[in-house]
Design a protein around this motif. Sequence first.
Motif, PDB file in Angstrom:
ATOM      1  N   LEU A  30       0.831  -1.205   0.000  1.00 22.39           N
ATOM      2  CA  LEU A  30       0.000   0.000   0.000  1.00 22.39           C
ATOM      3  C   LEU A  30       0.862   1.250   0.000  1.00 22.39           C
ATOM      4  CD1 LEU A  30      -2.660   1.516   0.135  1.00 22.39           C
ATOM      5  CD2 LEU A  30      -2.614   1.220   2.622  1.00 22.39           C
ATOM      6  N   VAL A  31       1.897   1.276   0.812  1.00 23.12           N
ATOM      7  CA  VAL A  31       2.794   2.440   0.859  1.00 23.12           C
ATOM      8  C   VAL A  31       3.410   2.680  -0.510  1.00 23.12           C
ATOM      9  CG1 VAL A  31       4.959   3.318   1.826  1.00 23.12           C
ATOM     10  CG2 VAL A  31       3.242   2.275   3.329  1.00 23.12           C
ATOM     11  N   ALA A  32       3.861   1.615  -1.159  1.00 20.34           N
ATOM     12  CA  ALA A  32       4.464   1.755  -2.493  1.00 20.34           C
ATOM     13  C   ALA A  32       3.450   2.298  -3.493  1.00 20.34           C
ATOM     14  CB  ALA A  32       5.014   0.411  -2.958  1.00 20.34           C
ATOM     15  N   ALA A  33       2.202   1.834  -3.422  1.00 20.35           N
ATOM     16  CA  ALA A  33       1.169   2.313  -4.340  1.00 20.35           C
ATOM     17  C   ALA A  33       0.871   3.795  -4.108  1.00 20.35           C
ATOM     18  CB  ALA A  33      -0.099   1.485  -4.171  1.00 20.35           C
ATOM     19  N   LEU A  34       0.835   4.215  -2.860  1.00 14.72           N
ATOM     20  CA  LEU A  34       0.600   5.624  -2.556  1.00 14.72           C
ATOM     21  C   LEU A  34       1.768   6.489  -3.032  1.00 14.72           C
ATOM     22  CD1 LEU A  34      -0.925   5.221   1.015  1.00 14.72           C
ATOM     23  CD2 LEU A  34      -2.114   6.094  -1.011  1.00 14.72           C
ATOM     24  N   ARG A  36       3.712   5.835  -5.567  1.00  8.56           N
ATOM     25  CA  ARG A  36       3.614   5.929  -7.027  1.00  8.56           C
ATOM     26  C   ARG A  36       2.558   6.944  -7.450  1.00  8.56           C
ATOM     27  NH1 ARG A  36       4.196   0.236  -6.610  1.00  8.56           N
ATOM     28  NH2 ARG A  36       1.930  -0.045  -6.813  1.00  8.56           N
ATOM     29  N   ALA A  37       1.534   7.109  -6.605  1.00 10.15           N
ATOM     30  CA  ALA A  37       0.476   8.080  -6.895  1.00 10.15           C
ATOM     31  C   ALA A  37       0.834   9.476  -6.402  1.00 10.15           C
ATOM     32  CB  ALA A  37      -0.834   7.624  -6.265  1.00 10.15           C
ATOM     33  N   ALA A  38       2.069   9.650  -5.917  1.00 10.61           N
ATOM     34  CA  ALA A  38       2.562  10.939  -5.427  1.00 10.61           C
ATOM     35  C   ALA A  38       1.763  11.441  -4.222  1.00 10.61           C
ATOM     36  CB  ALA A  38       2.560  11.983  -6.544  1.00 10.61           C
ATOM     37  N   VAL A  39       1.312  10.511  -3.395  1.00  8.85           N
ATOM     38  CA  VAL A  39       0.603  10.867  -2.169  1.00  8.85           C
ATOM     39  C   VAL A  39       1.610  10.880  -1.023  1.00  8.85           C
ATOM     40  CG1 VAL A  39      -1.178  10.150  -0.527  1.00  8.85           C
ATOM     41  CG2 VAL A  39      -1.543   9.848  -2.992  1.00  8.85           C
ATOM     42  N   PRO A  40       1.669  11.948  -0.226  1.00  9.23           N
ATOM     43  CA  PRO A  40       2.613  11.992   0.897  1.00  9.23           C
ATOM     44  C   PRO A  40       2.248  10.953   1.950  1.00  9.23           C
ATOM     45  CG  PRO A  40       1.129  13.874   0.980  1.00  9.23           C
ATOM     46  CD  PRO A  40       0.880  13.202  -0.324  1.00  9.23           C
ATOM     47  N   ILE A 205      -7.614  -3.927  -0.967  1.00 11.19           N
ATOM     48  CA  ILE A 205      -7.233  -2.822  -0.081  1.00 11.19           C
ATOM     49  C   ILE A 205      -7.120  -1.520  -0.858  1.00 11.19           C
ATOM     50  CG2 ILE A 205      -5.308  -1.921   1.310  1.00 11.19           C
ATOM     51  CD1 ILE A 205      -4.821  -4.883   2.155  1.00 11.19           C
ATOM     52  N   TRP A 206      -6.488  -1.574  -2.020  1.00  9.66           N
ATOM     53  CA  TRP A 206      -6.273  -0.354  -2.808  1.00  9.66           C
ATOM     54  C   TRP A 206      -7.592   0.263  -3.248  1.00  9.66           C
ATOM     55  CZ3 TRP A 206      -3.217   3.418  -3.322  1.00  9.66           C
ATOM     56  CH2 TRP A 206      -3.275   4.265  -4.449  1.00  9.66           C
ATOM     57  N   GLN A 207      -8.555  -0.557  -3.601  1.00  7.15           N
ATOM     58  CA  GLN A 207      -9.846  -0.033  -4.020  1.00  7.15           C
ATOM     59  C   GLN A 207     -10.500   0.784  -2.914  1.00  7.15           C
ATOM     60  OE1 GLN A 207     -11.903  -3.587  -5.281  1.00  7.15           O
ATOM     61  NE2 GLN A 207     -11.203  -3.412  -7.404  1.00  7.15           N
ATOM     62  N   VAL A 208     -10.372   0.338  -1.680  1.00  7.67           N
ATOM     63  CA  VAL A 208     -10.950   1.072  -0.546  1.00  7.67           C
ATOM     64  C   VAL A 208     -10.196   2.372  -0.311  1.00  7.67           C
ATOM     65  CG1 VAL A 208     -11.422   1.017   1.928  1.00  7.67           C
ATOM     66  CG2 VAL A 208     -11.789  -1.037   0.546  1.00  7.67           C
ATOM     67  N   VAL A 209      -8.866   2.294  -0.292  1.00  9.14           N
ATOM     68  CA  VAL A 209      -8.053   3.480   0.008  1.00  9.14           C
ATOM     69  C   VAL A 209      -8.195   4.527  -1.093  1.00  9.14           C
ATOM     70  CG1 VAL A 209      -5.694   4.330   0.313  1.00  9.14           C
ATOM     71  CG2 VAL A 209      -6.412   2.205   1.423  1.00  9.14           C
ATOM     72  N   ALA A 210      -8.083   4.102  -2.343  1.00 10.14           N
ATOM     73  CA  ALA A 210      -8.124   5.056  -3.450  1.00 10.14           C
ATOM     74  C   ALA A 210      -9.449   5.795  -3.516  1.00 10.14           C
ATOM     75  CB  ALA A 210      -7.853   4.329  -4.768  1.00 10.14           C
ATOM     76  N   ALA A 211     -10.527   5.123  -3.156  1.00 11.22           N
ATOM     77  CA  ALA A 211     -11.849   5.758  -3.195  1.00 11.22           C
ATOM     78  C   ALA A 211     -12.009   6.790  -2.091  1.00 11.22           C
ATOM     79  CB  ALA A 211     -12.926   4.700  -3.088  1.00 11.22           C
ATOM     80  N   ARG A 212     -11.222   6.652  -1.001  1.00 16.47           N
ATOM     81  CA  ARG A 212     -11.373   7.551   0.146  1.00 16.47           C
ATOM     82  C   ARG A 212     -10.456   8.760   0.088  1.00 16.47           C
ATOM     83  NH1 ARG A 212     -12.903   4.832   5.867  1.00 16.47           N
ATOM     84  NH2 ARG A 212     -14.459   3.331   5.130  1.00 16.47           N
ATOM     85  N   LEU A 213      -9.499   8.747  -0.833  1.00 13.89           N
ATOM     86  CA  LEU A 213      -8.590   9.885  -0.927  1.00 13.89           C
ATOM     87  C   LEU A 213      -9.309  11.089  -1.531  1.00 13.89           C
ATOM     88  CD1 LEU A 213      -5.310   8.172  -2.170  1.00 13.89           C
ATOM     89  CD2 LEU A 213      -5.890   8.889   0.159  1.00 13.89           C
TER      90      LEU A 213
END
Length: 218
Positions: A30-34, A36-40, A205-213
């Motif tokens: 998850l950290v790596a995916a965030l 890559r999406a340039a999320v701090p 997990i990513w589907q949940v996190v990405a939708a909440r950002l």
Amino acid sequence: MPTCQAPPRGKFISFEGIDGSGKTTQVKRLVAALQRAAVPVIHTHEPGGTPLGRYLRQVLLDTRETAPTTRAEILLFAADRAEHVETVIRPALTAGQIVVCDRFADSTRAYQGSGRRMSAEVIEQSLQLATQGLEPDLTFLLDLPVEMAVQRLRQRGAPAHRFEAAGLEFYHRVRAGFLALAEQYPTRIRVIDANRSPDEVHTAIWQVVAARLTPPLL
């Protein structure tokens, strides 16, 4: 003159589950995916997310006769968490970062509460002292049958710490404790079936996190 506005408070995401459920792998993914999406984002863990915590972790996971008693154990976890919250988690949230933490207060509720059978009152008193009311915005509970988790631990071949050596009955109580927490806090805790491939678990997990950002990434 224009006023300087503080960044919006960041989000606090925790991962929970019995040993062998795949938490650490999914936290890293998850950290790596965030990133890559340039999320701090910052990646941390308990116990041991601070210099003091690394020392306490050695004591808490010791398998020797010098391992702490149950009452001392919960106080050591509280000390680790208090330092972690004050010096790592709250500053990162104030700076607008996402904090992804491998274990937090729910582990104490499940392991020391359900597993070690300490009273809920004592558990919540220790948590309030350590966290000052801080709870994750979102928690992923990676759920896996105990027998499968034990098989994974054996395949991993790492030396067993005290919790891994506690036996199947202990782990059944801990898993039940986690699932009870998920029922108690359904808006915060998302149960993820960990009996799948790492890719499938990460996708869920990513589907949940990405939708909440804000803005959503999906």
